[in-house]
Design a protein around this motif. Structure first.
Motif, PDB file in Angstrom:
ATOM      1  N   PRO A  89      78.105  -1.546  47.959  1.00 14.33           N
ATOM      2  CA  PRO A  89      77.840  -1.671  46.607  1.00 14.33           C
ATOM      3  C   PRO A  89      76.284  -2.276  46.468  1.00 14.33           C
ATOM      4  N   ASP A  90      75.982  -3.207  47.458  1.00 14.28           N
ATOM      5  CA  ASP A  90      74.541  -3.819  47.468  1.00 14.28           C
ATOM      6  C   ASP A  90      73.443  -2.542  47.515  1.00 14.28           C
ATOM      7  N   VAL A  91      73.796  -0.985  47.905  1.00 20.52           N
ATOM      8  CA  VAL A  91      72.862  -0.195  47.824  1.00 20.52           C
ATOM      9  C   VAL A  91      72.425   0.344  46.277  1.00 20.52           C
ATOM     10  N   ALA A  92      73.221   0.036  45.398  1.00 20.62           N
ATOM     11  CA  ALA A  92      72.664   0.265  44.209  1.00 20.62           C
ATOM     12  C   ALA A  92      71.281   0.143  43.477  1.00 20.62           C
ATOM     13  N   ALA A  93      70.836  -1.149  43.880  1.00 19.32           N
ATOM     14  CA  ALA A  93      69.510  -1.307  43.283  1.00 19.32           C
ATOM     15  C   ALA A  93      68.431  -0.550  43.914  1.00 19.32           C
ATOM     16  N   GLU A  94      68.656  -0.404  45.391  1.00 23.62           N
ATOM     17  CA  GLU A  94      67.694   0.341  46.096  1.00 23.62           C
ATOM     18  C   GLU A  94      67.810   1.935  45.535  1.00 23.62           C
ATOM     19  N   LEU A  95      69.124   2.387  45.183  1.00 14.89           N
ATOM     20  CA  LEU A  95      69.157   3.881  44.942  1.00 14.89           C
ATOM     21  C   LEU A  95      68.303   4.194  43.644  1.00 14.89           C
ATOM     22  N   ARG A  96      68.764   3.003  42.590  1.00 13.52           N
ATOM     23  CA  ARG A  96      67.993   3.166  41.395  1.00 13.52           C
ATOM     24  C   ARG A  96      66.499   3.123  41.531  1.00 13.52           C
ATOM     25  N   ALA A  97      66.022   2.053  42.257  1.00 17.61           N
ATOM     26  CA  ALA A  97      64.511   2.288  42.664  1.00 17.61           C
ATOM     27  C   ALA A  97      63.965   3.526  43.057  1.00 17.61           C
ATOM     28  N   LEU A  98      64.707   4.290  44.142  1.00 14.64           N
ATOM     29  CA  LEU A  98      64.432   5.093  44.818  1.00 14.64           C
ATOM     30  C   LEU A  98      64.304   6.359  43.643  1.00 14.64           C
ATOM     31  N   LEU A  99      65.296   6.473  42.858  1.00 15.69           N
ATOM     32  CA  LEU A  99      65.345   7.513  41.806  1.00 15.69           C
ATOM     33  C   LEU A  99      64.138   7.406  40.759  1.00 15.69           C
ATOM     34  N   ASP A 100      63.969   6.031  40.346  1.00 17.28           N
ATOM     35  CA  ASP A 100      62.856   5.889  39.567  1.00 17.28           C
ATOM     36  C   ASP A 100      61.323   6.072  39.941  1.00 17.28           C
ATOM     37  N   GLU A 101      61.380   5.955  41.341  1.00 20.75           N
ATOM     38  CA  GLU A 101      60.282   6.082  42.179  1.00 20.75           C
ATOM     39  C   GLU A 101      59.868   7.785  42.028  1.00 20.75           C
ATOM     40  N   VAL A 102      60.869   8.569  42.493  1.00 21.97           N
ATOM     41  CA  VAL A 102      60.784   9.996  42.604  1.00 21.97           C
ATOM     42  C   VAL A 102      60.768  11.026  41.644  1.00 21.97           C
ATOM     43  N   GLU A 103      61.373  10.317  40.252  1.00 15.77           N
ATOM     44  CA  GLU A 103      61.614  11.162  39.302  1.00 15.77           C
ATOM     45  C   GLU A 103      60.304  11.484  38.529  1.00 15.77           C
ATOM     46  N   PRO A 104      59.662  12.760  38.414  1.00 15.55           N
ATOM     47  CA  PRO A 104      58.597  12.902  37.696  1.00 15.55           C
ATOM     48  C   PRO A 104      58.385  12.195  36.149  1.00 15.55           C
ATOM     49  N   PRO A 105      57.341  11.660  35.898  1.00 16.38           N
ATOM     50  CA  PRO A 105      57.236  10.964  34.633  1.00 16.38           C
ATOM     51  C   PRO A 105      57.516  11.764  33.526  1.00 16.38           C
ATOM     52  N   GLY A 106      58.143  11.505  32.673  1.00 17.70           N
ATOM     53  CA  GLY A 106      58.324  12.382  31.270  1.00 17.70           C
ATOM     54  C   GLY A 106      59.349  13.406  31.607  1.00 17.70           C
ATOM     55  N   VAL A 107      60.047  13.793  32.757  1.00 12.34           N
ATOM     56  CA  VAL A 107      61.095  14.754  32.979  1.00 12.34           C
ATOM     57  C   VAL A 107      62.083  14.266  33.623  1.00 12.34           C
ATOM     58  N   PRO A 108      63.130  13.837  32.719  1.00 12.82           N
ATOM     59  CA  PRO A 108      64.073  13.041  33.368  1.00 12.82           C
ATOM     60  C   PRO A 108      65.220  13.906  33.838  1.00 12.82           C
ATOM     61  N   GLY A 109      65.578  13.777  34.923  1.00 14.40           N
ATOM     62  CA  GLY A 109      66.387  14.692  36.040  1.00 14.40           C
ATOM     63  C   GLY A 109      67.981  14.319  35.720  1.00 14.40           C
ATOM     64  N   SER A 110      68.193  12.933  35.011  1.00 14.40           N
ATOM     65  CA  SER A 110      69.584  12.768  34.918  1.00 14.40           C
ATOM     66  C   SER A 110      70.023  13.640  33.556  1.00 14.40           C
ATOM     67  N   ALA A 111      71.335  13.530  33.652  1.00 12.89           N
ATOM     68  CA  ALA A 111      71.857  14.188  32.442  1.00 12.89           C
ATOM     69  C   ALA A 111      72.354  13.200  31.474  1.00 12.89           C
ATOM     70  N   VAL A 112      72.473  13.776  30.238  1.00 15.52           N
ATOM     71  CA  VAL A 112      72.925  12.824  28.907  1.00 15.52           C
ATOM     72  C   VAL A 112      74.486  13.174  29.061  1.00 15.52           C
ATOM     73  N   VAL A 113      75.341  12.215  29.345  1.00 18.97           N
ATOM     74  CA  VAL A 113      76.513  12.044  29.300  1.00 18.97           C
ATOM     75  C   VAL A 113      77.234  11.746  27.882  1.00 18.97           C
ATOM     76  N   GLN A 114      77.942  12.597  27.243  1.00 22.52           N
ATOM     77  CA  GLN A 114      78.511  12.414  25.939  1.00 22.52           C
ATOM     78  C   GLN A 114      79.828  12.458  26.275  1.00 22.52           C
ATOM     79  N   HIS A 115      80.691  11.705  25.331  1.00 23.92           N
ATOM     80  CA  HIS A 115      82.083  11.746  25.434  1.00 23.92           C
ATOM     81  C   HIS A 115      82.679  11.836  24.041  1.00 23.92           C
ATOM     82  N   ALA A 116      83.517  12.649  23.367  1.00 22.95           N
ATOM     83  CA  ALA A 116      84.024  12.817  22.091  1.00 22.95           C
ATOM     84  C   ALA A 116      85.360  12.880  22.088  1.00 22.95           C
ATOM     85  N   ARG A 117      86.049  12.696  20.993  1.00 22.43           N
ATOM     86  CA  ARG A 117      87.531  13.068  20.773  1.00 22.43           C
ATOM     87  C   ARG A 117      87.825  13.142  19.405  1.00 22.43           C
TER      88      ARG A 117
END
Length: 136
Positions: A89-117
């Protein structure tokens, strides 16, 4: 697993596979491999080989417009990253930091997650971006 870590694994899996087909790939690969080397050194070489194999699949799927294969690759890496986060679990902050570092600015690579019922005669309108609804 706490919900925040599950969301991180989901987002990271999507971002990782998305970045495999961009100029940010080499830095992303190096960062993920180094992360595994520090957290689970016995798996680092295997993960590096799996990253390369997944990249080949992602490039082929991207070229063919094969969204289904890309979705499978996202899910595969979400699972791997989730298992890493469960074990360390201690890897979470490091993983977030890596993703923030490598993700091109203005181009989000993460998905929009939506749930509805909905039930009965209810309607649900969801969008990850602009949405225009003209009901009469």
């Amino acid at each position: 697993m706490d919900p925040e870590a599950a969301l991180l694994a989901q987002s990271a899996g999507i971002t990782l596979v998305t970045l495999m087909t961009t100029d940010a790939w080499q830095r992303t690969r190096d960062g993920i491999t180094q992360l595994w080397h520090r957290m689970q050194p016995h798996r680092a070489e295997t993960v590096a080989a799996e990253l390369e194999a997944t990249r080949d699949d992602a490039l082929a799927a991207e070229a063919a417009g094969d969204r289904e294969t890309l979705g499978e690759l996202h899910a595969e890496w979400q699972g791997r990253l989730r298992r890493l986060l469960v074990a360390r679990p201690d890897v979470a902050a490091e993983l977030r930091a890596l993703l923030d570092e490598v993700e091109p600015p203005g181009v989000p690579g993460s998905a929009v997650v939506q749930h509805a019922r909905a039930s009965g005669h209810a309607r649900i309108h969801q969008a990850g971006r602009d949405q225009h609804i003209a009901e009469r």
